[in-house]
Design an enzyme around this catalytic site. Structure first.
Site, mmCIF file in Angstrom:
data_model
loop_
_atom_site.group_PDB
_atom_site.id
_atom_site.type_symbol
_atom_site.label_atom_id
_atom_site.label_comp_id
_atom_site.label_asym_id
_atom_site.label_seq_id
_atom_site.Cartn_x
_atom_site.Cartn_y
_atom_site.Cartn_z
ATOM 1 N N ALA A 13 0.800 -1.227 0.000
ATOM 2 C CA ALA A 13 0.000 0.000 0.000
ATOM 3 C C ALA A 13 0.833 1.278 0.000
ATOM 4 C CB ALA A 13 -0.931 0.003 1.209
ATOM 5 N N ARG A 18 11.447 6.992 -0.418
ATOM 6 C CA ARG A 18 12.887 6.948 -0.696
ATOM 7 C C ARG A 18 13.199 6.607 -2.149
ATOM 8 N NH1 ARG A 18 15.191 3.152 3.979
ATOM 9 N NH2 ARG A 18 13.037 2.391 3.968
ATOM 10 N N ASP A 107 7.666 -5.116 -1.965
ATOM 11 C CA ASP A 107 8.953 -4.576 -2.424
ATOM 12 C C ASP A 107 10.101 -5.529 -2.131
ATOM 13 O OD1 ASP A 107 9.088 -4.341 0.309
ATOM 14 O OD2 ASP A 107 9.659 -2.221 0.336
ATOM 15 N N LYS A 356 5.646 -2.284 -40.695
ATOM 16 C CA LYS A 356 4.618 -2.019 -39.700
ATOM 17 C C LYS A 356 3.311 -2.641 -40.196
ATOM 18 C CE LYS A 356 1.014 0.890 -38.592
ATOM 19 N NZ LYS A 356 -0.128 1.349 -39.443
ATOM 20 N N ASN A 391 0.629 4.820 -46.789
ATOM 21 C CA ASN A 391 -0.533 4.166 -46.212
ATOM 22 C C ASN A 391 -1.473 5.106 -45.475
ATOM 23 O OD1 ASN A 391 1.592 4.520 -44.363
ATOM 24 N ND2 ASN A 391 0.841 2.895 -43.033
#
Length: 464
Positions: A13, A18, A107, A356, A391
Site C-alpha cells: 500500500a 525513498r 517490495d 509495420k 498508407n
C-alpha cells in the site's frame, strides 16, 4: 498441508518516498516485471489465487490493473498507519480463513518459493504460533534486530532506533516475512498498539505479544541475505534487476544457449530461447518473447514481445516489437519491425527497412531503405531500395496488396489503397496511383528531357 490451508497477504500500500518517484514503489520494474508481480507470482506457486491477497493503497487502481489477470484478492488500506494496520484492514476478509497466514512485502521480489515452502513447513512442524525468516548481516545498520531467549525462541524484535548499544551488536535481522498460525494471529492482532514515535501499528510488535502470552515464536535463518532484500531506492532496484537478469542468463546458458558477454545482455524472466541460439553482446530480449533453435540475435538488437522461429538471423542494431519471424527469416542490420509485422519463412529484411503491420511472404526480399506499412506482400517478391507504401491519407490508414513474384523497382512510391498483381513489374522511380494487373509493367514517372547547353547558358547569365 494443502493449498486450502495457506493464506498469503502481500503488503503493497505504500508510496515508497525513498524511491524519489511519483510512482508507487511496487510498480517499479526489475527483471522485466514490476516488483509486485514478482511477489504475487511467487505466492501463486504456494497457494491458489483465492487465498492470495494484496493490500493496496497508493495508486491502488494501477496495482489492481497489473494483477487483475492473476485472480488474486485485494484489501484496501485507505490510510497507511503501519504494517500492523495493513493486516487490520483485511481482518474482515481474512479472519475466517483457516490454517496458516504468510505475510510478504510487495517490495521484496527476490524471495523464492523454495524458501517460503521451508518457512511454512518449519511453522507446521514446530507447532509455533509464528515462524519468521531471519538472516545474519555483517552490517545490520537500519534493520530490526531479532532478540532470542536462552532457548533460541524469538523474544522480541527491536527496531534500531529503540535498540540499546548491546542490542545493536546483534547481527541477526528481521526480514519481516512471517508464517503465523492464523488462529493465534487473529486472536492477538488487536493487542498491537501505537506507543511509538510514529504513532503507527507495527506488525513486529506481534512477536513480543505472542511471546508474552506464552506462545512460541521461532526464527528460520537463511544463508543468503539477498533473498530478503527490500527495494527502497533506485540503487537497490538496479541491484535486483541485475540479479534477476544474471539468473536468467545462467538458466539459458545451462539450457544450451550461447550468450556472448552475458554481463552486457538484458533478458527478461519470461523469455524462452531454444538450444544453439547465439545472443551477441548488448542485445535486449524482453517481454513475452519466444526464440527458436539455431538463431542469432545480433549485437545491440532489441526484441520485445515477439516470436522467432528456427534458424532466424537478426543482424546487429535491429529493433523488433510485437512481430513474428518464421523459420530461416533474416532481418537487419538496422531494421525495424513493429505492430504485428510478419516475416515469413526464408524472407529477408535488410538495412534501414521498416515493416509495420506488414506480412512479407516466403522468400520475399526488402533489402534496403524501405518503409512498408499496412501491406500484404506475397511470396518471392522483390522490394527495391527506397520503396515506400503511402498508407496514411491524413485521416485513415490504407492497405497495399502485392501479389506473388512481383518486382518493385527502386524508389517506387505506392499510394494506398493499392492492388499490385502477381508477376508484375513497377519501374524504378514510379509513383503508383492505379491498380497494376498481373504480369504488367507499370511506369508512373515523368518523361526525361535533356536540355543541351542549359548549364553553360546559365553560367554566362550569372557572370556577364
Amino acid at each position: 498441508m494443502t493449498e486450502s490451508d495457506l493464506t498469503i497477504v502481500i503488503l503493497a500500500a505504500g508510496l515508497g518516498t525513498r524511491m524519489k518517484s511519483a510512482k508507487a514503489k511496487v510498480l517499479h520494474a526489475a527483471g522485466g516485471k514490476t516488483l509486485i508481480e514478482h511477489v504475487v507470482d511467487t505466492a501463486l506457486e504456494l497457494t491458489q489465487p483465492a487465498r492470495v491477497f494484496v493490500v493496496v493503497g497508493h495508486q491502488a487502481g494501477k496495482v489492481r490493473s497489473i494483477l487483475e489477470t492473476r485472480g488474486v484478492g485485494f484489501i484496501e488500506q485507505t490510510e497507511q498507519k503501519g504494517t500492523g494496520h495493513a493486516l487490520m484492514a483485511g481482518r474482515e476478509a481474512l479472519q475466517g480463513l483457516p490454517g496458516r497466514l504468510v505475510v510478504l512485502y510487495g517490495d521484496c521480489p527476490l524471495i523464492s518459493a523454495h524458501t517460503l515452502r521451508r518457512l511454512v513447513q518449519a511453522q507446521a512442524e514446530s507447532g509455533s504460533a509464528a515462524t519468521l525468516i531471519t538472516t545474519l548481516l555483517e552490517d545490520p545498520a537500519g534493520y530490526g534486530r531479532v532478540i532470542e531467549d536462552e532457548s533460541g525462541l524469538v523474544r522480541i524484535i527491536v527496531e534500531e532506533k529503540a535498540a540499546t548499544s548491546v542490542q545493536r551488536q546483534v547481527k541477526q535481522i528481521n526480514s519481516g516475512i512471517y508464517c503465523f498460525s492464523a488462529a493465534e494471529f487473529w486472536a492477538n492482532l488487536g493487542r498491537i498498539g501505537t506507543a511509538n514515535p510514529a504513532g503507527e501499528y507495527y506488525l513486529t510488535d506481534i512477536v513480543e505479544i505472542l511471546s508474552q502470552a506464552g506462545h512460541a515464536v521461532r526464527p528460520m535463518k537463511i544463508a543468503d541475505p539477498v533473498e530478503v532484500l527490500g527495494i527502497n531506492n533506485r540503487l537497490e532496484l538496479a541491484k535486483a534487476d541485475a540479479l534477476f537478469r544474471r539468473r536468467k542468463a545462467e538458466e539459458l546458458m545451462l539450457g544450451g544457449v550461447t550468450i556472448e558477454k552475458p554481463e552486457t545482455v538484458s533478458i527478461d524472466g519470461g523469455v524462452r530461447i531454444g538450444m544453439d541460439t547465439i545472443v551477441e553482446p548488448f542485445a535486449q530480449i524482453l517481454g513475452a518473447t519466444s526464440i527458436g533453435e539455431d538463431c542469432v540475435i545480433g549485437a545491440c538488437s532489441i526484441v520485445r514481445d515477439s516470436r522467432l522461429g528456427r534458424g532466424v538471423i537478426v543482424s546487429p542494431f535491429t529493433s523488433i516489437a510485437g512481430s513474428e519471424i518464421d523459420d530461416e527469416g533474416q532481418v537487419g542490420p538496422y531494421a525495424r519491425l513493429r505492430m504485428g509485422a510478419h516475416v515469413e519463412a526464408g524472407a529477408h529484411v535488410g538495412n534501414f527497412v521498416e515493416l509495420k503491420k506488414t506480412r512479407l511472404g516466403p522468400g520475399s526480399k526488402a533489402m534496403h531503405l524501405a518503409y512498408l506499412g499496412d501491406s500484404d506482400i506475397g511470396r518471392k517478391v522483390n522490394i527495391g531500395a527506397g520503396t515506400i507504401t503511402c498508407n496514411f491519407d491524413g485521416v485513415r490508414k490504407h492497405a497495399t496488396h502485392i501479389g506473388d513474384g512481383a518486382f518493385v523497382g527502386s524508389n517506387s512510391t505506392i499510394v494506398a489503397p493499392m492492388e499490385i498483381g502477381a508477376d508484375s513489374y513497377l519501374a524504378a522511380g514510379s509513383v503508383i496511383t492505379h491498380a497494376v494487373p498481373p504480369e504488367a509493367l507499370a511506369i508512373g514517372r515523368s518523361r526525361q528531357v535533356n536540355k543541351e547547353g542549359w548549364a553553360r547558358k546559365r553560367k554566362k547569365a550569372s557572370h556577364p
